[in-house]
Scaffold this motif. Structure first.
Motif, mmCIF file in Angstrom:
data_model
loop_
_atom_site.group_PDB
_atom_site.id
_atom_site.type_symbol
_atom_site.label_atom_id
_atom_site.label_comp_id
_atom_site.label_asym_id
_atom_site.label_seq_id
_atom_site.Cartn_x
_atom_site.Cartn_y
_atom_site.Cartn_z
ATOM 1 N N SER A 131 0.820 -1.220 0.000
ATOM 2 C CA SER A 131 0.000 0.000 0.000
ATOM 3 C C SER A 131 0.853 1.270 0.000
ATOM 4 N N GLU A 143 -6.395 7.276 8.988
ATOM 5 C CA GLU A 143 -6.217 8.375 8.028
ATOM 6 C C GLU A 143 -4.733 8.774 8.040
ATOM 7 N N THR A 144 -4.132 8.580 6.876
ATOM 8 C CA THR A 144 -2.671 8.670 6.799
ATOM 9 C C THR A 144 -2.103 10.035 7.194
ATOM 10 N N ILE A 196 -6.243 1.010 4.902
ATOM 11 C CA ILE A 196 -4.954 0.963 5.597
ATOM 12 C C ILE A 196 -4.135 2.191 5.223
#
Ligand SMILES: N[C@@H](CCC(=O)N[C@@H](CS)C(=O)NCC(=O)O)C(=O)O
Length: 209
Positions: free
Chosen positions: A10, A65-66, A53
């Motif tokens: 990812s 939430e990145t 992810i």
């Protein structure tokens, strides 16, 4: 102890991992495959109801939430700061993070890279019409980012920021497509940054198998 839930494939997980690496923070990658048949396990949906992810757990604190994870990693731990101090630089960094999330990810990764590289690798035909219609938006994204690149070696000058961590995984995948190679030639500052940044240890350390 830090657990980062996700998969090495990812781009979003990789961006969080690169920030952890740059800060020198020990963490373990807890495998979650969002594309497994049936989706991620129910236990993961308790951490992130949207099922994407990465998600992060630091002791009893959990987060998904990145961009929130990136900021937390930078602000909650010692290590080199990964955000500009003054308002203009910080705003510019946030602008790049937003462009990546709102405009780059879908177009560069899904509409072009996945169609051109992943689908044929899996024996499925690429959606040529979809790819063709993504070229214009991709050009817009690359021109906008190129316009924001400052004198390096990093996107925003002489210090690495969260913008570098977030941009590198998406652009590195995009560059694996023929369209990516061609279109990146039209974004020379961004291209130069990408070539240099890919030599960084955090990039190597987070390479998908
Ligand atoms: N807004 C989310 C997006 C993360 C995201 O889309 N991750 C992808 C993997 S790169 C994912 O989990 N996709 C599964 C899905 O959308 O169902 C974030 O910033 O963390």
């Amino acid at each position: 102890m830090i657990d980062l839930f996700g998969a090495a494939y990812s781009v979003y997980v990789r961006s969080a991992r690169m920030a952890l690496e740059e800060k020198g923070i020990a963490y373990q990658l807890v495998p979650i495959d969002v594309f497994a048949p049936g989706g991620p396990p129910d236990s993961f949906l308790e951490l992130n109801p949207f099922g994407t992810i990465p998600a992060l757990r630091h002791d009893n604190f959990t987060l998904y939430e990145t961009v929130a994870i990136l900021r937390y990693v930078d602000e909650a731990f010692d290590g080199p700061p990964l955000q500009p101090e003054e308002a203009g630089g910080r705003a510019r960094m946030t602008q790049i993070l937003s462009i990546l999330d709102s405009h780059a990810y879908r177009t560069l990764v899904w509409n072009i890279y996945v169609e051109r590289v992943v689908k044929p690798r899996e024996g499925a035909p690429a959606d040529e019409v979809g790819i063709a219609s993504a070229i214009g938006p991709a050009r817009t994204v690359l021109a906008a980012l190129d316009d924001l690149v400052e004198d390096g070696p990093f996107l925003l000058g002489d210090k690495l920021t969260l913008a570098d961590c977030h941009a590198a995984p998406m652009l590195a995948l995009f560059e694996k497509s023929d369209e990516g190679v061609t279109l990146l030639k039209g974004a020379p500052k961004l291209s130069r940054w990408l070539q240099d940044f890919q030599r960084r240890p955090c990039f190597e350390a987070t390479k998908p198998a």
